[in-house]
Every structure is written in C-alpha cells, then in structure tokens.
Design a protein around this motif. Structure first.
Motif, PDB file in Angstrom:
ATOM      1  N   HIS A   1       2.231  10.761   2.370  1.00  0.00           N
ATOM      2  CA  HIS A   1       0.967  10.834   1.631  1.00  0.00           C
ATOM      3  C   HIS A   1       0.140   9.569   1.805  1.00  0.00           C
ATOM      4  O   HIS A   1      -0.865   9.387   1.103  1.00  0.00           O
ATOM      5  CB  HIS A   1       1.262  11.052   0.143  1.00  0.00           C
ATOM      6  CG  HIS A   1       2.173  12.201  -0.133  1.00  0.00           C
ATOM      7  ND1 HIS A   1       1.738  13.519  -0.147  1.00  0.00           N
ATOM      8  CD2 HIS A   1       3.514  12.243  -0.388  1.00  0.00           C
ATOM      9  CE1 HIS A   1       2.767  14.309  -0.409  1.00  0.00           C
ATOM     10  NE2 HIS A   1       3.844  13.567  -0.551  1.00  0.00           N
ATOM     11  N   GLY A   2       0.548   8.666   2.710  1.00  0.00           N
ATOM     12  CA  GLY A   2      -0.168   7.409   2.895  1.00  0.00           C
ATOM     13  C   GLY A   2      -0.077   6.502   1.689  1.00  0.00           C
ATOM     14  O   GLY A   2      -1.013   5.763   1.375  1.00  0.00           O
TER      15      GLY A   2
ATOM     16  N   VAL B   1      -1.355   2.797   1.313  1.00  0.00           N
ATOM     17  CA  VAL B   1      -0.873   1.912   2.377  1.00  0.00           C
ATOM     18  C   VAL B   1      -0.491   2.782   3.565  1.00  0.00           C
ATOM     19  O   VAL B   1       0.267   3.754   3.418  1.00  0.00           O
ATOM     20  CB  VAL B   1       0.366   1.102   1.940  1.00  0.00           C
ATOM     21  CG1 VAL B   1       0.940   0.313   3.124  1.00  0.00           C
ATOM     22  CG2 VAL B   1       0.035   0.166   0.790  1.00  0.00           C
ATOM     23  N   GLY B   2      -0.994   2.446   4.751  1.00  0.00           N
ATOM     24  CA  GLY B   2      -0.577   3.162   5.946  1.00  0.00           C
ATOM     25  C   GLY B   2      -1.167   4.557   6.036  1.00  0.00           C
ATOM     26  O   GLY B   2      -2.125   4.874   5.357  1.00  0.00           O
ATOM     27  N   PRO B   3      -0.561   5.432   6.860  1.00  0.00           N
ATOM     28  CA  PRO B   3       0.739   5.197   7.509  1.00  0.00           C
ATOM     29  C   PRO B   3       0.743   4.120   8.607  1.00  0.00           C
ATOM     30  O   PRO B   3       1.799   3.657   8.994  1.00  0.00           O
ATOM     31  CB  PRO B   3       1.094   6.560   8.094  1.00  0.00           C
ATOM     32  CG  PRO B   3      -0.212   7.254   8.249  1.00  0.00           C
ATOM     33  CD  PRO B   3      -1.088   6.774   7.144  1.00  0.00           C
ATOM     34  N   ILE B   4      -0.453   3.687   9.066  1.00  0.00           N
ATOM     35  CA  ILE B   4      -0.493   2.607  10.055  1.00  0.00           C
ATOM     36  C   ILE B   4      -0.967   1.328   9.375  1.00  0.00           C
ATOM     37  O   ILE B   4      -2.005   1.311   8.699  1.00  0.00           O
ATOM     38  CB  ILE B   4      -1.443   2.946  11.232  1.00  0.00           C
ATOM     39  CG1 ILE B   4      -0.987   4.235  11.926  1.00  0.00           C
ATOM     40  CG2 ILE B   4      -1.476   1.787  12.230  1.00  0.00           C
ATOM     41  CD1 ILE B   4       0.384   4.170  12.564  1.00  0.00           C
TER      42      ILE B   4
ATOM     43  N   PRO C   1      -0.881  -2.894  15.429  1.00  0.00           N
ATOM     44  CA  PRO C   1      -0.804  -1.685  14.612  1.00  0.00           C
ATOM     45  C   PRO C   1       0.560  -0.998  14.781  1.00  0.00           C
ATOM     46  O   PRO C   1       1.069  -0.876  15.897  1.00  0.00           O
ATOM     47  CB  PRO C   1      -1.937  -0.810  15.168  1.00  0.00           C
ATOM     48  CG  PRO C   1      -2.872  -1.774  15.837  1.00  0.00           C
ATOM     49  CD  PRO C   1      -1.991  -2.848  16.401  1.00  0.00           C
ATOM     50  N   MET C   2       1.153  -0.584  13.681  1.00  0.00           N
ATOM     51  CA  MET C   2       2.425   0.140  13.720  1.00  0.00           C
ATOM     52  C   MET C   2       2.580   0.915  12.418  1.00  0.00           C
ATOM     53  O   MET C   2       1.963   0.584  11.411  1.00  0.00           O
ATOM     54  CB  MET C   2       3.606  -0.824  13.895  1.00  0.00           C
ATOM     55  CG  MET C   2       3.845  -1.773  12.732  1.00  0.00           C
ATOM     56  SD  MET C   2       5.417  -2.691  12.862  1.00  0.00           S
ATOM     57  CE  MET C   2       5.122  -3.656  14.340  1.00  0.00           C
ATOM     58  N   PRO C   3       3.413   1.949  12.408  1.00  0.00           N
ATOM     59  CA  PRO C   3       3.672   2.654  11.162  1.00  0.00           C
ATOM     60  C   PRO C   3       4.344   1.728  10.148  1.00  0.00           C
ATOM     61  O   PRO C   3       5.192   0.907  10.514  1.00  0.00           O
ATOM     62  CB  PRO C   3       4.604   3.799  11.575  1.00  0.00           C
ATOM     63  CG  PRO C   3       4.372   3.975  13.041  1.00  0.00           C
ATOM     64  CD  PRO C   3       4.064   2.604  13.565  1.00  0.00           C
ATOM     65  N   TYR C   4       3.970   1.878   8.880  1.00  0.00           N
ATOM     66  CA  TYR C   4       4.590   1.043   7.850  1.00  0.00           C
ATOM     67  C   TYR C   4       6.098   1.257   7.823  1.00  0.00           C
ATOM     68  O   TYR C   4       6.865   0.303   7.627  1.00  0.00           O
ATOM     69  CB  TYR C   4       3.981   1.354   6.479  1.00  0.00           C
ATOM     70  CG  TYR C   4       4.647   0.587   5.364  1.00  0.00           C
ATOM     71  CD1 TYR C   4       4.492  -0.798   5.266  1.00  0.00           C
ATOM     72  CD2 TYR C   4       5.447   1.223   4.426  1.00  0.00           C
ATOM     73  CE1 TYR C   4       5.117  -1.522   4.266  1.00  0.00           C
ATOM     74  CE2 TYR C   4       6.073   0.506   3.412  1.00  0.00           C
ATOM     75  CZ  TYR C   4       5.911  -0.859   3.331  1.00  0.00           C
ATOM     76  OH  TYR C   4       6.541  -1.564   2.346  1.00  0.00           O
ATOM     77  N   CYS C   5       6.549   2.477   8.017  1.00  0.00           N
ATOM     78  CA  CYS C   5       7.998   2.741   8.031  1.00  0.00           C
ATOM     79  C   CYS C   5       8.690   1.981   9.155  1.00  0.00           C
ATOM     80  O   CYS C   5       9.832   1.538   9.006  1.00  0.00           O
ATOM     81  CB  CYS C   5       8.273   4.236   8.163  1.00  0.00           C
ATOM     82  SG  CYS C   5       8.008   5.173   6.640  1.00  0.00           S
TER      83      CYS C   5
END
Length: 458
Positions: A127-128, A211-214, A296-300
């Motif tokens: 859900h970002g 936050v995110g996903p990026i 840039p990268m996915p928060y996960c």
C-alpha cells in the motif's frame, strides 16, 4: 526445580487445550526451535511453548507459574545477549504468530508479536506505507520496538516505539491487557522503551506513513585508507541532514567476501525522488568510492540488504554506547581499534540520530535518549568457536578505549549480559524510578526478569 517427569506431565495436560506446539528436549524439532540468532548462545529450555494465539501465551504463563519455572520470551530471537532463551525454564516462543493486518485507509497496521520486520514491510509496502523498523529484516518487531527502535525512517517518523498506537499484553498473572494512551496509560508509557519487563506483547498496533515502494538509499564504500576522511565527511554531513535522510557510517569488511577492510556510508532518503537525488549527490561525489550502490530501490530491498551480513548461527558479541560527540580523537581511536579487528565479519558502526526522534520530550516515553548524536556499536561476529576469546577480547578492549568519548546513556537493545555496574539503570536514566514503580504494579514478583531487567520497587 521440578523434575523432567513433572514438566512432561504438566505439558501433556496443557496440550489438550493448547493450539500451538509443546516441545520437550527429546521431541523432534526441539533442537532447531531452541536456537536463537546468536550462535554464541547455547541454552536448553525444559520446555518450548510455540504459541499460536494470546490464549496459548496465557496458558504458557500459567504453566510456568504452576511449575515455578523461569520464563524467556522469544519473538524474532535476535537479541544478542540471548535473552529469548533459557536453561531449564520455559521458552515462550511467539515465532508462529506472524499475522499482519493493514488498514490502508486508516494508515495503521496490527501485527502479532512473532512477526519480523520483513513480514510487516511486505504487507505495508503493498500500500506504499511503512513505519520505522530495524535494518535487518529478520529482526522481530516486538523486541526492537519495545526497547526503542532505531531505523532508516527515524529522522522523519521517530523511533518504532514513537509510532505505537496500542499493544496487547499478557501480564505475569495471566491477564490480557490492551495498553494505549487511553487504556492503562502508565503501562503504555512504560512499555515504550521498557522492553519485555511488563508482559508479553502478543500484538502491536502502529501508525503508518507514506513511504515507497521506491526510496533512495544504499551503501557507498571507500578504501580503508581513506577512513579518516570518510568519518570526518560523515560528521560534517550529519550536521545538516533533513528529516527525510538517515546516514550511518561503518568501518567494516567488503560485502564481496574478500575480507577487505573498507569504510562505508549507508543512507536512506524517504522523501520525493528529486529531493532525494539532491540530498544524496554530495555523498556520491565525495572521494573515489570503490562501490557506489546508492540510488532508487524498493524500501523492502533497503530493509533487507544487510541480512546476509548477519547470518543466523554466527557467533556475536556486541558492546555499545552513545557518544557525546564524534571528535577528532574519537575518530582516531575508532580507526586504530578497527585495525586490530581479528574477524572478517567484525565492524564498528556509527548510527546517527536526529530529526523527529529528538523532538519528543525525554519523559514522554520510557526511552529517554532524545538528543541529536551518535550511537556507537562494536560488533564482533565470527563463525569458528576457536576465535571466540580473541573476538570478545577485541570488543572489550575497543569499548574500554572508547570510554573517554561516551555519553552517559546506553541503548537498552544492545546491552549484553556481562556489563559491569547497573547498565539498565544507566540506560533509563531519569525514567528508571518511574519504571520501577510501574514494574511493581504489573509484575511485583519480577516474573519477567530474563530481559534487560527493571527491578520492581519494594
């Protein structure tokens, strides 16, 4: 101490209405279940109660009381001192309790006490949304949160505990309580920093944030020969960070497995991409890095990128303290101490604290450390038992040499079991007496004492 037969008999009786799994030392699965993340910890509980619900936890607490056995509580099992397990007592294991429920419209999440940050982030990031969590995804949410909760988002959104809305807790007398600002407010104040001293957290509710996903983040690695310049640049950079950016520095070893000594900066920026690019640009332009993986990268991905550096079963011994300042003399000592590191898995880490964390009054939660500054962590990690003595000796010697630069505070989540004096009182500072009074109300017999223990006031 009850006999093996009496423990087995009581467990057999409990099993008729226990949803989870009860493991005795001769049962299949016991050997794996008794292990915690730190391979240096080797304890054998008389019984492991692998719980599936709050009712199971109540039953396990009642059984321990009936048998007169000590209790250790396991969530993620990451605590370096091994407080999630016990010799001869009952390990109440919450690791099967991993449910995560997200209310995307209300921007909240409710997660069971055995969930890890990887479990929680996986659901919230659909859900970002996110909340401040640990920097290793297999860390349990409960232990990290209740002791503080440093993480990549803390500059913008505070510690993990600053985002708690409520906690469901099983107390020493087997009651299930909900603690929040409206319900059991004294208890809610105490558990936000007081760790596992007041009960077993079977579920935790957090506020979530967009936050995110990026996001923008990652490591930038320099040759160890430039460690002084890197740490001086880190010190200067941390004086002007926006809330959205977190920056750590470490003297460590190359992630390619070569064992090469390196100096690294690791950052996260959770704001808009254009702002993040501007903020990270000076880090990328500094010096001549041998690896620049910031972007840039996915928060996960950011939250799990360090997992491989902290494998389950590795032997760990940590020491830490807050620094009054990162002076030139402190930097010189850090560099000299790291040069003596006897293990290719060891590191010295500087975690910078600023922003939202520092805008909470020190008396608002049990966690009192609200000043801008640095937490210094000596992380000795190795794989071979023959290296134990020299790795521990290096950590202790480094800690001793850094003493002149330490502030009075300690981060309770990093406390080990061989500390001198009363480190728990030092960790809580002016909040300790209030914690002792609340401990006396909710756990007067100190049933929950296999932790960074707060002794109840008599």
């Amino acid at each position: 101490m009850p006999s093996i037969a009496s423990v087995a008999s009581a467990a057999a009786h409990l099993s008729t209405h226990f949803e989870g799994q009860l493991l005795k030392p001769d049962d299949e699965g016991y050997e794996e279940a008794r292990k915690v993340h730190n391979g240096l910890v080797d304890k054998r509980p008389a019984l492991i109660a692998r719980c599936c619900s709050a009712a199971d936890v109540v039953n396990a607490v009642d059984l321990a009381t009936q048998l007169g056995l000590e209790v250790a509580v396991r969530g993620g099992g990451h605590n370096v001192a091994g407080r999630a397990t016990i010799d001869g007592g009952i390990m109440i294991d919450l690791s099967p309790m991993k449910g995560v429920q997200v209310d995307a419209d209300g921007r909240t999440v409710r997660a069971q006490g055995g969930a890890t940050w990887g479990d929680l982030n996986r659901e919230t990031q659909r859900h970002g949304l996110a909340v401040t969590g640990g920097v290793v995804s297999s860390t349990g949410i409960a232990g990290l949160t209740l002791g503080g909760g440093l993480g990549w988002l803390m500059g913008k959104y505070g510690l993990a505990l600053d985002n708690l809305r409520a906690v469901e807790l099983v107390t020493a007398n087997g009651k299930v309580l909900r603690a929040s600002n409206e319900e059991e407010p004294d208890l809610f104040w105490a558990i936000r920093g007081g760790g596992g001293n007041f009960g077993i957290a079977t579920s935790l509710e957090y506020d979530l944030h967009p936050v995110g996903p990026i996001i923008t983040g990652g490591p930038i690695i320099h040759p160890i020969e430039h460690s002084r310049e890197v740490l001086e640049f880190f010190r200067a950079s941390t004086q002007a960070l926006t809330d959205e950016q977190t920056l750590f520095a470490t003297l460590t070893h190359a992630p390619d497995g070569s064992g090469r000594d390196v100096a690294a900066l690791v950052t996260c920026h959770c704001g808009p991409a254009a702002d993040a690019e501007r903020a990270v640009r000076p880090l990328k332009q500094f010096g001549a890095p041998i690896l620049d993986a910031a972007g840039p990268m996915p928060y996960c991905q950011l939250n799990s990128m360090l997992d491989a550096a902290y494998p389950k079963g590795a032997l760990n011994y940590w020491k830490s303290s807050f620094l009054a300042e990162l002076s030139d003399a402190a930097i010189a000592t850090i560099i000299d101490c790291f040069a003596r590191c006897p293990t290719p898995m060891g590191q010295l880490l500087l975690e910078h604290i600023h922003g939202a964390v520092t805008r909470v009054d020190g008396a608002e939660t049990a966690f009192p450390h609200r000043q801008q500054g640095y937490n210094f962590l000596i992380l000795a990690q190795w794989m071979q038992p023959d290296d134990t003595d020299r790795c521990i000796a290096w950590a202790r010697e480094t800690y001793q040499r850094m003493q002149p630069f330490f502030a009075s505070g300690r981060y309770v989540n990093y406390l080990d079991d061989d500390e001198m004096g009363d480190p728990v009182a030092a960790a809580y500072g002016p909040n300790y007496r209030r914690l002792q009074r609340i401990k006396a109300k909710y756990d007067p017999k100190n049933f929950f004492r296999m932790n960074q223990n707060i002794r109840p006031l008599a």
